[in-house]
Scaffold this motif. Structure first.
Motif, PDB file in Angstrom:
ATOM      1  N   THR A   4      -2.338   1.421 -15.517  1.00 20.98           N
ATOM      2  CA  THR A   4      -3.268   1.622 -14.402  1.00 20.98           C
ATOM      3  C   THR A   4      -2.541   1.577 -13.067  1.00 20.98           C
ATOM      4  N   ASP A   5      -1.378   0.921 -13.041  1.00 22.46           N
ATOM      5  CA  ASP A   5      -0.591   0.864 -11.818  1.00 22.46           C
ATOM      6  C   ASP A   5      -0.126   2.261 -11.414  1.00 22.46           C
ATOM      7  N   PHE A   6       0.280   3.080 -12.393  1.00 24.79           N
ATOM      8  CA  PHE A   6       0.735   4.439 -12.111  1.00 24.79           C
ATOM      9  C   PHE A   6      -0.425   5.301 -11.612  1.00 24.79           C
ATOM     10  N   SER A   7      -1.573   5.207 -12.235  1.00 25.26           N
ATOM     11  CA  SER A   7      -2.711   6.037 -11.838  1.00 25.26           C
ATOM     12  C   SER A   7      -3.217   5.646 -10.449  1.00 25.26           C
ATOM     13  N   LEU A   8      -3.140   4.375 -10.086  1.00 24.86           N
ATOM     14  CA  LEU A   8      -3.559   3.964  -8.748  1.00 24.86           C
ATOM     15  C   LEU A   8      -2.601   4.495  -7.682  1.00 24.86           C
ATOM     16  N   ARG A  13      -1.569   8.478  -3.443  1.00 19.57           N
ATOM     17  CA  ARG A  13      -0.758   9.570  -2.886  1.00 19.57           C
ATOM     18  C   ARG A  13      -1.608  10.813  -2.655  1.00 19.57           C
ATOM     19  N   VAL A  14      -2.461  11.124  -3.611  1.00 17.13           N
ATOM     20  CA  VAL A  14      -3.322  12.297  -3.468  1.00 17.13           C
ATOM     21  C   VAL A  14      -4.282  12.106  -2.294  1.00 17.13           C
ATOM     22  N   LEU A  15      -4.892  10.934  -2.182  1.00 18.52           N
ATOM     23  CA  LEU A  15      -5.790  10.668  -1.064  1.00 18.52           C
ATOM     24  C   LEU A  15      -5.051  10.714   0.272  1.00 18.52           C
ATOM     25  N   GLY A  16      -3.838  10.188   0.302  1.00 13.87           N
ATOM     26  CA  GLY A  16      -3.035  10.254   1.523  1.00 13.87           C
ATOM     27  C   GLY A  16      -2.724  11.687   1.910  1.00 13.87           C
ATOM     28  N   VAL A  18      -4.484  14.386   1.094  1.00 16.64           N
ATOM     29  CA  VAL A  18      -5.731  15.000   1.544  1.00 16.64           C
ATOM     30  C   VAL A  18      -6.056  14.555   2.973  1.00 16.64           C
ATOM     31  N   GLY A  19      -5.828  13.302   3.304  1.00 19.49           N
ATOM     32  CA  GLY A  19      -6.070  12.810   4.656  1.00 19.49           C
ATOM     33  C   GLY A  19      -5.190  13.483   5.682  1.00 19.49           C
ATOM     34  N   VAL A  20      -3.918  13.655   5.357  1.00 16.95           N
ATOM     35  CA  VAL A  20      -2.989  14.322   6.281  1.00 16.95           C
ATOM     36  C   VAL A  20      -3.403  15.775   6.479  1.00 16.95           C
ATOM     37  N   MET A  21      -3.810  16.446   5.414  1.00 16.98           N
ATOM     38  CA  MET A  21      -4.239  17.848   5.523  1.00 16.98           C
ATOM     39  C   MET A  21      -5.516  17.960   6.353  1.00 16.98           C
ATOM     40  N   ALA A  22      -6.428  17.005   6.209  1.00 17.40           N
ATOM     41  CA  ALA A  22      -7.672  17.034   6.988  1.00 17.40           C
ATOM     42  C   ALA A  22      -7.378  16.843   8.473  1.00 17.40           C
TER      43      ALA A  22
END
Length: 153
Positions: A4-8, A13-16, A18-22
């Motif tokens: 679960t550590d890897f998936s978190l 990273r994906v959320l980060g 997406v935030g930078v792109m927004a």
């Protein structure tokens, strides 16, 4: 297999990303249109001395001229700010007007910008299309009663 550590970490990273792109999508863009000659070139022109041909040689042909072929010269430059889904905003507009007398000699050189008055929209006049306030369905359904069977024979 994966903890679960890897998936978190992957999710963060994906959320980060997406935030930078927004945030990058919310950046204002600017468009520049037109040309106004620099002050150094205008200093070479003298009202009452130079002619229309001299103006053409020194600073070039105008972006717009008066109604007649022998009309005044207008050089226009605009800077427009586009921000997301908001309406574009004219943040800078300069107009250089060079007027001529009947003999084609420079009579006056004037410079205007947004501080001098209202924004003058630079648009072409277009014939009214008479379909304003009518959606596609209203236009289609509005023709149902206008069919004449005699036109088919």
């Amino acid at each position: 297999m994966f903890g679960t550590d890897f998936s978190l970490k992957a999710c963060a990273r994906v959320l980060g990303l997406v935030g930078v792109m927004a945030l990058a999508g919310c950046q204002a863009t600017y468009q520049n249109h037109g040309y106004v000659p620099p002050e150094e070139d205008l200093m070479q022109l003298a009202p009452g001395v130079d002619t229309r041909a001299t103006v053409d040689d020194v600073i070039g042909a105008p972006s717009a001229s008066g109604m007649l072929s022998e009309g005044d010269y207008y050089y226009v430059r605009s800077r427009v700010k586009h921000f997301g889904a908001f309406r574009p905003e004219v943040i800078e507009r300069q107009v250089l007007a060079i007027s001529f007398d009947q003999q084609g000699v420079v009579q006056n050189i004037e410079r205007f910008d947004l501080r001098d008055g209202n924004i003058v929209p630079l648009t072409r006049r277009v014939t009214d299309n008479s379909v304003q306030d009518k959606g596609f369905l209203r236009q289609m359904l509005g023709n149902i009663g206008n069919i004449n069977p005699a036109d088919f024979f």
